[in-house]
Design an enzyme around this catalytic site. Structure first.
Site, PDB file in Angstrom:
ATOM      1  N   LYS A   1     -25.661  79.280  40.069  1.00  0.00           N
ATOM      2  CA  LYS A   1     -24.848  79.721  41.272  1.00  0.00           C
ATOM      3  C   LYS A   1     -23.740  78.643  41.552  1.00  0.00           C
ATOM      4  CE  LYS A   1     -24.995  80.676  46.162  1.00  0.00           C
ATOM      5  NZ  LYS A   1     -25.798  80.791  47.445  1.00  0.00           N
TER       6      LYS A   1
ATOM      7  N   ARG B   1     -19.943  85.115  54.081  1.00  0.00           N
ATOM      8  CA  ARG B   1     -20.045  84.280  54.861  1.00  0.00           C
ATOM      9  C   ARG B   1     -19.396  84.907  56.414  1.00  0.00           C
ATOM     10  NH1 ARG B   1     -18.184  78.752  51.616  1.00  0.00           N
ATOM     11  NH2 ARG B   1     -19.966  78.933  50.262  1.00  0.00           N
TER      12      ARG B   1
ATOM     13  N   LYS C   1     -19.877  73.045  49.691  1.00  0.00           N
ATOM     14  CA  LYS C   1     -21.355  73.205  49.163  1.00  0.00           C
ATOM     15  C   LYS C   1     -21.228  72.831  47.491  1.00  0.00           C
ATOM     16  CE  LYS C   1     -22.906  77.264  52.016  1.00  0.00           C
ATOM     17  NZ  LYS C   1     -23.693  78.456  51.926  1.00  0.00           N
TER      18      LYS C   1
ATOM     19  N   GLU D   1     -29.827  74.203  34.027  1.00  0.00           N
ATOM     20  CA  GLU D   1     -30.549  74.815  35.183  1.00  0.00           C
ATOM     21  C   GLU D   1     -31.568  75.956  34.593  1.00  0.00           C
ATOM     22  OE1 GLU D   1     -30.336  74.232  38.160  1.00  0.00           O
ATOM     23  OE2 GLU D   1     -28.716  72.864  38.695  1.00  0.00           O
TER      24      GLU D   1
ATOM     25  N   LYS E   1     -24.268  83.730  39.407  1.00  0.00           N
ATOM     26  CA  LYS E   1     -23.310  84.352  40.591  1.00  0.00           C
ATOM     27  C   LYS E   1     -22.305  83.516  40.809  1.00  0.00           C
ATOM     28  CE  LYS E   1     -24.269  84.570  45.553  1.00  0.00           C
ATOM     29  NZ  LYS E   1     -24.817  83.925  46.721  1.00  0.00           N
TER      30      LYS E   1
ATOM     31  N   SER F   1     -19.622  89.394  47.429  1.00  0.00           N
ATOM     32  CA  SER F   1     -19.033  90.011  48.218  1.00  0.00           C
ATOM     33  C   SER F   1     -17.548  89.951  48.046  1.00  0.00           C
ATOM     34  CB  SER F   1     -19.173  89.197  49.537  1.00  0.00           C
ATOM     35  OG  SER F   1     -18.844  87.825  49.592  1.00  0.00           O
TER      36      SER F   1
ATOM     37  N   TYR G   1     -23.241  95.351  46.112  1.00  0.00           N
ATOM     38  CA  TYR G   1     -22.579  96.222  47.074  1.00  0.00           C
ATOM     39  C   TYR G   1     -22.071  97.440  46.893  1.00  0.00           C
ATOM     40  CZ  TYR G   1     -22.751  91.300  49.364  1.00  0.00           C
ATOM     41  OH  TYR G   1     -23.442  90.178  49.392  1.00  0.00           O
TER      42      TYR G   1
HETATM   43  C1  PBG Z   1     -26.295  81.496  50.594  1.00  0.00           C
HETATM   44  C2  PBG Z   1     -25.971  82.577  50.047  1.00  0.00           C
HETATM   45  C3  PBG Z   1     -24.236  82.866  49.848  1.00  0.00           C
HETATM   46  C4  PBG Z   1     -24.636  84.115  49.077  1.00  0.00           C
HETATM   47  C5  PBG Z   1     -25.853  84.512  49.118  1.00  0.00           C
HETATM   48  N1  PBG Z   1     -26.515  83.708  49.523  1.00  0.00           N
HETATM   49  C6  PBG Z   1     -23.209  82.364  50.232  1.00  0.00           C
HETATM   50  C7  PBG Z   1     -22.976  80.846  50.011  1.00  0.00           C
HETATM   51  O1  PBG Z   1     -23.793  80.202  49.050  1.00  0.00           O
HETATM   52  O2  PBG Z   1     -22.397  80.086  50.793  1.00  0.00           O
HETATM   53  C8  PBG Z   1     -23.179  84.817  48.803  1.00  0.00           C
HETATM   54  C9  PBG Z   1     -23.141  86.496  48.280  1.00  0.00           C
HETATM   55  C10 PBG Z   1     -22.066  86.990  48.402  1.00  0.00           C
HETATM   56  O3  PBG Z   1     -20.927  86.670  48.706  1.00  0.00           O
HETATM   57  O4  PBG Z   1     -22.066  88.311  48.303  1.00  0.00           O
HETATM   58  N2  PBG Z   1     -27.585  80.954  50.599  1.00  0.00           N
END
Ligand code: PBG
Length: 328
Positions: free
Chosen positions: A197, A207, A219, A235, A250, A276, A315
C-alpha cells in the site's frame, strides 16, 4: 516483402478474438467498497466521487441485497463517523454496539451469502486521522498500535466479518491479527493484507468520504514510497510468512508493475484496489465528454486481470455488474 506471419489473423472476427483472448473478467472477481453513516434513510453522495454514496444502515442493507442480486459476492465496508466518535485510541473501532459492528451483523443476517470484508486500521476512528497510534511527539507507535488492531479485528470477527483486511501498514500486523483471531476462536476468518500500500495522492476522495485525512503530517512513515517495487516483494514475503490468505496492491492503475511483480511471486491470490482517485479521474473525464466511460472502465478491469490480479476492489463494481447483466 509480403508477410506470411500475420498476427492480425487472430483478430479477424469477434469469434476468433473471443477464442484467443487470454484474460476475462467475471462478476465474482469484483469487490464493492461501501461507506456506512449513522441515521436512517440517509444517502449522501461523496462530492469527489459522483455516483458513490454513504448509506445509513437501513439503505445499506438494501444496497447489499441489490449487489448480491447482480452477482457481486463480496463487499468491503468503511464507516464514516462523526468527529465526536473519534479519539486518540480509536476506541470506537472495537465497539460491538457501534455503527460499524451493528452493520456487519445486520448485513450478514440479511444477505448471508455475501462475503463481508472489514477494514482494520485506526484512521476512521482516530482523532489524529492516522492509521496508527500517534505519540505526543507525533510519532507512529507501531507495536502499541498492533494491540488496538488485534482488538479491532477480533471484534469484527465477532460481529460477522468473513475476511479481515488490515490497511494500516504497521509492521507485524498480519501475524499479530492471525494469532489474535485464532486465540479468540476464529481460525476460519481470513486475512486479506494490504501488502503493498503506497503513500498515494489517489486516496484524496476516500479521505473526503470519511473525513479522515491526517490532522498532522502524512502517512509516509508507514505507507510505501511510490518509487519502490523491490520493497513490495519484501512486504509480500512477510505477509505470506505471517499467514495472509490474500495479498493486495493499492492503488491500482499506476501500479500494474507491482501487481505483476507480486503475482509472479505470490502463492496466494493477488487483489488490487482500484482506489477513489482513479474512480474520480474516470468520472470527471466522462463528465467532460473526454472519454467513453464504460469502455475506459472495462479496459482498466481487464488490465488488472492481465497484470495478474484475481480480485479487484473497485467503486465501479456495481456498474460493471449491471453492464454484464445487460449483456446476458
Ligand atoms: C486507510 C485507508 C485508505 C483507503 C482505504 N483504507 C486511505 C488512506 O490510507 O489514507 C483508501 C481507499 C481509496 O482511496 O479508495 N486505512
Amino acid at each position: 516483402m509480403i508477410p506470411f506471419i500475420r498476427p492480425r489473423r487472430n483478430r479477424v472476427s469477434p469469434a476468433i478474438r473471443d477464442l484467443v483472448r487470454e484474460n476475462s473478467l467475471s462478476v465474482t472477481d469484483l469487490v464493492m467498497p461501501l461507506f456506512v453513516i449513522a441515521g436512517e434513510q440517509q444517502k449522501t453522495e461523496v462530492s469527489s466521487m459522483p455516483g458513490v454514496f454513504r448509506y445509513s444502515l437501513d439503505l445499506l442493507i438494501a444496497e447489499c441485497q441489490e449487489l448480491y442480486d447482480l452477482g457481486i459476492r463480496a463487499i468491503v465496508l468503511f464507516p464514516a463517523l462523526d468527529e465526536s466518535k473519534k479519539d486518540k485510541l480509536a476506541t470506537e473501532s472495537a465497539n460491538l454496539e457501534g455503527l460499524y459492528h451493528r452493520s456487519l451483523t445486520q448485513i450478514k443476517q440479511a444477505v448471508p451469502g455475501l462475503c463481508i470484508i472489514t477494514d482494520v486500521a485506526m484512521d476512521p476512528y482516530s482523532s489524529d486521522g492516522h492509521d496508527g497510534l500517534v505519540s505526543d511527539e507525533g510519532l507512529i507507535l507501531n507495536d502499541e498500535t498492533l494491540e488496538i488492531l488485534c482488538t479491532q479485528a477480533v471484534s469484527q470477527a465477532k460481529a460477522g466479518a468473513d475476511i479481515i483486511a488490515p490497511s494500516d501498514m504497521m509492521d507485524g500486523r498480519v501475524g499479530a491479527i492471525r494469532l489474535a483471531l485464532d486465540e479468540a476462536g476464529f481460525p476460519d476468518v481470513g486475512i486479506m493484507a494490504y501488502t503493498a500500500k503506497y503513500a498515494s495522492a489517489y486516496y484524496g476522495p476516500f479521505r473526503e468520504a470519511l473525513d479522515s485525512k491526517p490532522k498532522k503530517g502524512d502517512k509516509k512513515t508507514y505507507q510505501m514510497d511510490p518509487a519502490n517495487v523491490n520493497e513490495a516483494i519484501r512486504e509480500l514475503e512477510l505477509d505470506l510468512a505471517e499467514g495472509a490468505d490474500i495479498v493486495m496492491v493499492k492503488p491500482g492503475m499506476p501500479y500494474l508493475d507491482v501487481v505483476r511483480a507480486l503475482s509472479e511471486s505470490s502463492s496466494v491470490p493477488v487483489a488490487v484496489y482500484n482506489v477513489s482517485g482513479e474512480y474520480a479521474m474516470l468520472k470527471a473525464a466522462a463528465h467532460m465528454g473526454w472519454l467513453d466511460y464504460r469502455k475506459a472502465v472495462e479496459e482498466a478491469m481487464i488490465c488488472f486481470k492481465r497484470a495478474g490480479a484475481k480480485i479487484i476492489l473497485t467503486y465501479h463494481a456495481k456498474e460493471l455488474a449491471q453492464w454484464m447483466q445487460e449483456e446476458n
